[in-house]
Write a protein that holds these residues in place. Structure first.
Motif: not given
Length: 220
Positions: A130-135, A156-167, A197-206
């Motif tokens: 599970f991969v989700a966007q944040s800011v 909590g489910l071992g997913g990946v959070v991608l914090r994007y800058g302002q587009f 490119l980041g689909l295989d990242l380990g669980s965490g916030i990036y």
């Protein structure tokens, strides 16, 4: 297995062949969809707008018309596709930047209720990732609370959070030629490429920002 390329070279190989992309018709999702398909992935592109289903089919996705707040219908749709990976690129933002303040409650609901429903559907379908966007910036009030809820639930489910800058870039609040947003920021095309490119990242916030490099160092 999908091969992700930049230019003539393979830069990564990804295990996630079947991807359920919620928010596929959005400003980022509409860029991600053809990139994923070009890499050899199969994509179910979810939108709540029947009018955008044809556009998604034109990009090569299998269109799924569903409202994330319809929990039962969402679970049925995700189960039917049986994806390896579920990606959450859903937002509920106004078309005009000047209406952002008025739209905070709707977007906070998306980050809370929408995220909870999508996670439940992904778990019911047996998705492995599970991969989700944040800011990448701090907010206040209900917006910050919703951001924290989303990130906590995904981790909590071992997913990946991608914090994007302002587009910025075509289709964003800061189109080509306009004044750039304040940092943290990232061009929307670069954000899409780095997401793939980041689909295989380990669980965490990036953090995905233009001043954050491209080494995907976790921020937590």
């Amino acid at each position: 297995m999908c091969e992700l390329r930049r230019g003539a070279g393979v830069v990564a190989r990804v295990r996630w062949v079947k991807i359920f992309l919620a928010g596929a018709s959005g400003v980022l999702g509409s860029r991600l969809t053809p990139m994923l398909i070009a890499a050899g992935c199969r994509v179910a592109g979810m939108t709540r707008s029947p009018e955008k289903a044809e556009m998604l089919a034109g990009l090569g996705a299998e269109p799924v018309v569903c409202d994330v707040f319809d929990a039962a219908g969402l679970e049925q749709a995700v189960r039917a596709y049986a994806p390896d990976l579920v990606m959450h690129q859903l937002t509920d933002l106004p078309d005009r930047a000047e209406d952002l303040a008025a739209g905070r409650a709707a977007n906070a609901r998306m980050r809370k209720e929408g995220t909870a429903n999508l996670i439940a559907a992904a778990q019911a379908a047996g998705a492995k990732r599970f991969v989700a966007q944040s800011v990448a910036w701090e907010m206040s009030g209900e917006g910050q609370a919703a951001k924290e809820f989303l990130e906590s639930a995904v981790l909590g489910l071992g997913g990946v959070v991608l914090r994007y800058g302002q587009f910025y870039g075509a289709g964003t609040y800061y189109p080509e030629g306009a004044k750039l947003p304040d940092p943290p920021r990232i061009h929307v095309d670069e954000a899409a490429a780095r997401t793939v490119l980041g689909l295989d990242l380990g669980s965490g916030i990036y953090a995905l920002t233009e001043d954050g490099g491209s080494d995907f160092t976790p921020v937590n």
